[in-house]
Design a protein around this motif. Structure first.
Motif, PDB file in Angstrom:
ATOM      1  N   LYS A 153       0.836  -1.192   0.000  1.00 59.69           N
ATOM      2  CA  LYS A 153       0.000   0.000   0.000  1.00 59.69           C
ATOM      3  C   LYS A 153       0.876   1.249   0.000  1.00 59.69           C
ATOM      4  N   ASP A 154       1.951   1.253   0.798  1.00 57.45           N
ATOM      5  CA  ASP A 154       2.850   2.395   0.850  1.00 57.45           C
ATOM      6  C   ASP A 154       3.476   2.664  -0.511  1.00 57.45           C
ATOM      7  N   LYS A 155       3.839   1.618  -1.235  1.00 55.27           N
ATOM      8  CA  LYS A 155       4.454   1.799  -2.538  1.00 55.27           C
ATOM      9  C   LYS A 155       3.461   2.375  -3.536  1.00 55.27           C
ATOM     10  N   LYS A 156       2.210   1.962  -3.476  1.00 54.45           N
ATOM     11  CA  LYS A 156       1.202   2.451  -4.405  1.00 54.45           C
ATOM     12  C   LYS A 156       0.904   3.922  -4.175  1.00 54.45           C
ATOM     13  N   THR A 157       0.817   4.323  -2.931  1.00 47.54           N
ATOM     14  CA  THR A 157       0.463   5.692  -2.607  1.00 47.54           C
ATOM     15  C   THR A 157       1.698   6.490  -2.229  1.00 47.54           C
ATOM     16  N   GLY A 158       2.835   6.147  -2.817  1.00 47.60           N
ATOM     17  CA  GLY A 158       4.099   6.770  -2.466  1.00 47.60           C
ATOM     18  C   GLY A 158       4.015   8.274  -2.300  1.00 47.60           C
ATOM     19  N   LYS A 159       4.827   8.791  -1.445  1.00 42.22           N
ATOM     20  CA  LYS A 159       4.878  10.222  -1.186  1.00 42.22           C
ATOM     21  C   LYS A 159       5.386  10.934  -2.433  1.00 42.22           C
ATOM     22  N   THR A 160       4.821  12.110  -2.686  1.00 42.41           N
ATOM     23  CA  THR A 160       5.251  12.885  -3.834  1.00 42.41           C
ATOM     24  C   THR A 160       5.885  14.185  -3.377  1.00 42.41           C
ATOM     25  N   GLU A 161       6.646  14.750  -4.280  1.00 44.62           N
ATOM     26  CA  GLU A 161       7.304  16.015  -4.003  1.00 44.62           C
ATOM     27  C   GLU A 161       7.043  16.954  -5.176  1.00 44.62           C
ATOM     28  N   ALA A 162       6.762  18.202  -4.874  1.00 43.60           N
ATOM     29  CA  ALA A 162       6.522  19.202  -5.909  1.00 43.60           C
ATOM     30  C   ALA A 162       7.848  19.792  -6.374  1.00 43.60           C
ATOM     31  N   LEU A 163       7.968  19.949  -7.683  1.00 44.77           N
ATOM     32  CA  LEU A 163       9.137  20.595  -8.283  1.00 44.77           C
ATOM     33  C   LEU A 163       8.633  21.702  -9.197  1.00 44.77           C
ATOM     34  N   ILE A 164       9.396  22.783  -9.300  1.00 48.44           N
ATOM     35  CA  ILE A 164       9.001  23.886 -10.166  1.00 48.44           C
ATOM     36  C   ILE A 164      10.093  24.168 -11.192  1.00 48.44           C
ATOM     37  N   PHE A 165       9.664  24.743 -12.291  1.00 49.08           N
ATOM     38  CA  PHE A 165      10.595  25.192 -13.321  1.00 49.08           C
ATOM     39  C   PHE A 165      10.165  26.593 -13.729  1.00 49.08           C
ATOM     40  N   ASN A 166      11.057  27.561 -13.553  1.00 50.65           N
ATOM     41  CA  ASN A 166      10.790  28.936 -13.974  1.00 50.65           C
ATOM     42  C   ASN A 166      11.158  29.032 -15.453  1.00 50.65           C
ATOM     43  N   GLU A 167      10.131  29.128 -16.288  1.00 52.30           N
ATOM     44  CA  GLU A 167      10.355  29.111 -17.725  1.00 52.30           C
ATOM     45  C   GLU A 167      11.019  30.392 -18.219  1.00 52.30           C
ATOM     46  N   THR A 168      11.767  30.244 -19.300  1.00 48.32           N
ATOM     47  CA  THR A 168      12.416  31.375 -19.956  1.00 48.32           C
ATOM     48  C   THR A 168      11.661  31.679 -21.247  1.00 48.32           C
ATOM     49  N   HIS A 169      12.122  32.704 -21.956  1.00 46.58           N
ATOM     50  CA  HIS A 169      11.475  33.040 -23.227  1.00 46.58           C
ATOM     51  C   HIS A 169      11.749  31.986 -24.298  1.00 46.58           C
TER      52      HIS A 169
ATOM     53  N   THR B 131      12.711  10.011  -7.008  1.00 42.42           N
ATOM     54  CA  THR B 131      12.887  10.071  -8.463  1.00 42.42           C
ATOM     55  C   THR B 131      13.126  11.494  -8.949  1.00 42.42           C
ATOM     56  N   GLU B 132      13.179  12.439  -8.027  1.00 44.59           N
ATOM     57  CA  GLU B 132      13.232  13.845  -8.417  1.00 44.59           C
ATOM     58  C   GLU B 132      14.548  14.274  -9.068  1.00 44.59           C
ATOM     59  N   GLN B 133      15.627  13.553  -8.850  1.00 48.37           N
ATOM     60  CA  GLN B 133      16.932  13.983  -9.365  1.00 48.37           C
ATOM     61  C   GLN B 133      16.955  14.109 -10.887  1.00 48.37           C
ATOM     62  N   LYS B 134      16.267  13.223 -11.584  1.00 47.61           N
ATOM     63  CA  LYS B 134      16.250  13.311 -13.051  1.00 47.61           C
ATOM     64  C   LYS B 134      15.609  14.612 -13.509  1.00 47.61           C
ATOM     65  N   TYR B 135      14.637  15.096 -12.755  1.00 46.10           N
ATOM     66  CA  TYR B 135      13.998  16.365 -13.107  1.00 46.10           C
ATOM     67  C   TYR B 135      14.841  17.550 -12.660  1.00 46.10           C
ATOM     68  N   ILE B 136      15.531  17.421 -11.564  1.00 43.83           N
ATOM     69  CA  ILE B 136      16.436  18.476 -11.106  1.00 43.83           C
ATOM     70  C   ILE B 136      17.549  18.657 -12.139  1.00 43.83           C
ATOM     71  N   ASP B 137      18.003  17.542 -12.726  1.00 39.85           N
ATOM     72  CA  ASP B 137      19.025  17.610 -13.770  1.00 39.85           C
ATOM     73  C   ASP B 137      18.546  18.395 -14.992  1.00 39.85           C
ATOM     74  N   LEU B 138      17.224  18.451 -15.207  1.00 38.06           N
ATOM     75  CA  LEU B 138      16.665  19.214 -16.329  1.00 38.06           C
ATOM     76  C   LEU B 138      16.435  20.687 -15.974  1.00 38.06           C
ATOM     77  N   GLY B 139      16.616  21.040 -14.702  1.00 40.32           N
ATOM     78  CA  GLY B 139      16.461  22.441 -14.295  1.00 40.32           C
ATOM     79  C   GLY B 139      15.317  22.695 -13.338  1.00 40.32           C
TER      80      GLY B 139
END
Length: 116
Positions: free
Chosen positions: A21-37, A103-111
């Motif tokens: 059950k813990d794996k199915k409802t795993g905790k999530t973390e919010a990430l943001i990306f400040n977009e450029t032009h 799993t957030e590191q892959k997204y942090i690597d994108l900015g």
């Protein structure tokens, strides 16, 4: 003795079920990306003014990282925008995604950045 074994088996089953059950409802973390032009990593494949931007961005991010996410949320925040038109200037658009913790590191690597 037989009751003791049944008790141990019952405890093991309950423990195993709660772990799944813990794996199915795993905790999530919010990430943001400040977009450029025009210097975001996805700008060639998913232009910021494209129709269904968030759905296309979601598909691009999953393909790039291999890590599933829900549909991104995009907001305009005038305080995040710069008053310049260079590619690297912030546009004021902020993209928010939720990823499973660990799993957030892959997204942090994108900015993307962790929400503080």
């Amino acid at each position: 003795m037989k009751n003791g074994l049944l008790l141990i088996a019952a405890i093991m089953l309950i423990t195993a079920a709660s772990c799944k059950k813990d794996k199915k409802t795993g905790k999530t973390e919010a990430l943001i990306f400040n977009e450029t032009h025009c210097s975001d990593p996805w700008v060639r494949d998913v232009p910021g003014n494209s129709t269904n931007f968030t759905q296309k961005l979601q598909a691009w991010l999953i393909a790039k990282t291999g890590v599933p996410i829900g549909e991104p949320k995009r907001e305009f925040n005038k305080e995040k925008g710069n008053y310049c038109l260079a590619c690297s200037c912030l546009s004021g658009n902020v993209t928010i995604i939720r990823v499973t913790k660990g799993t957030e590191q892959k997204y942090i690597d994108l900015g993307f950045q962790k929400v503080e």
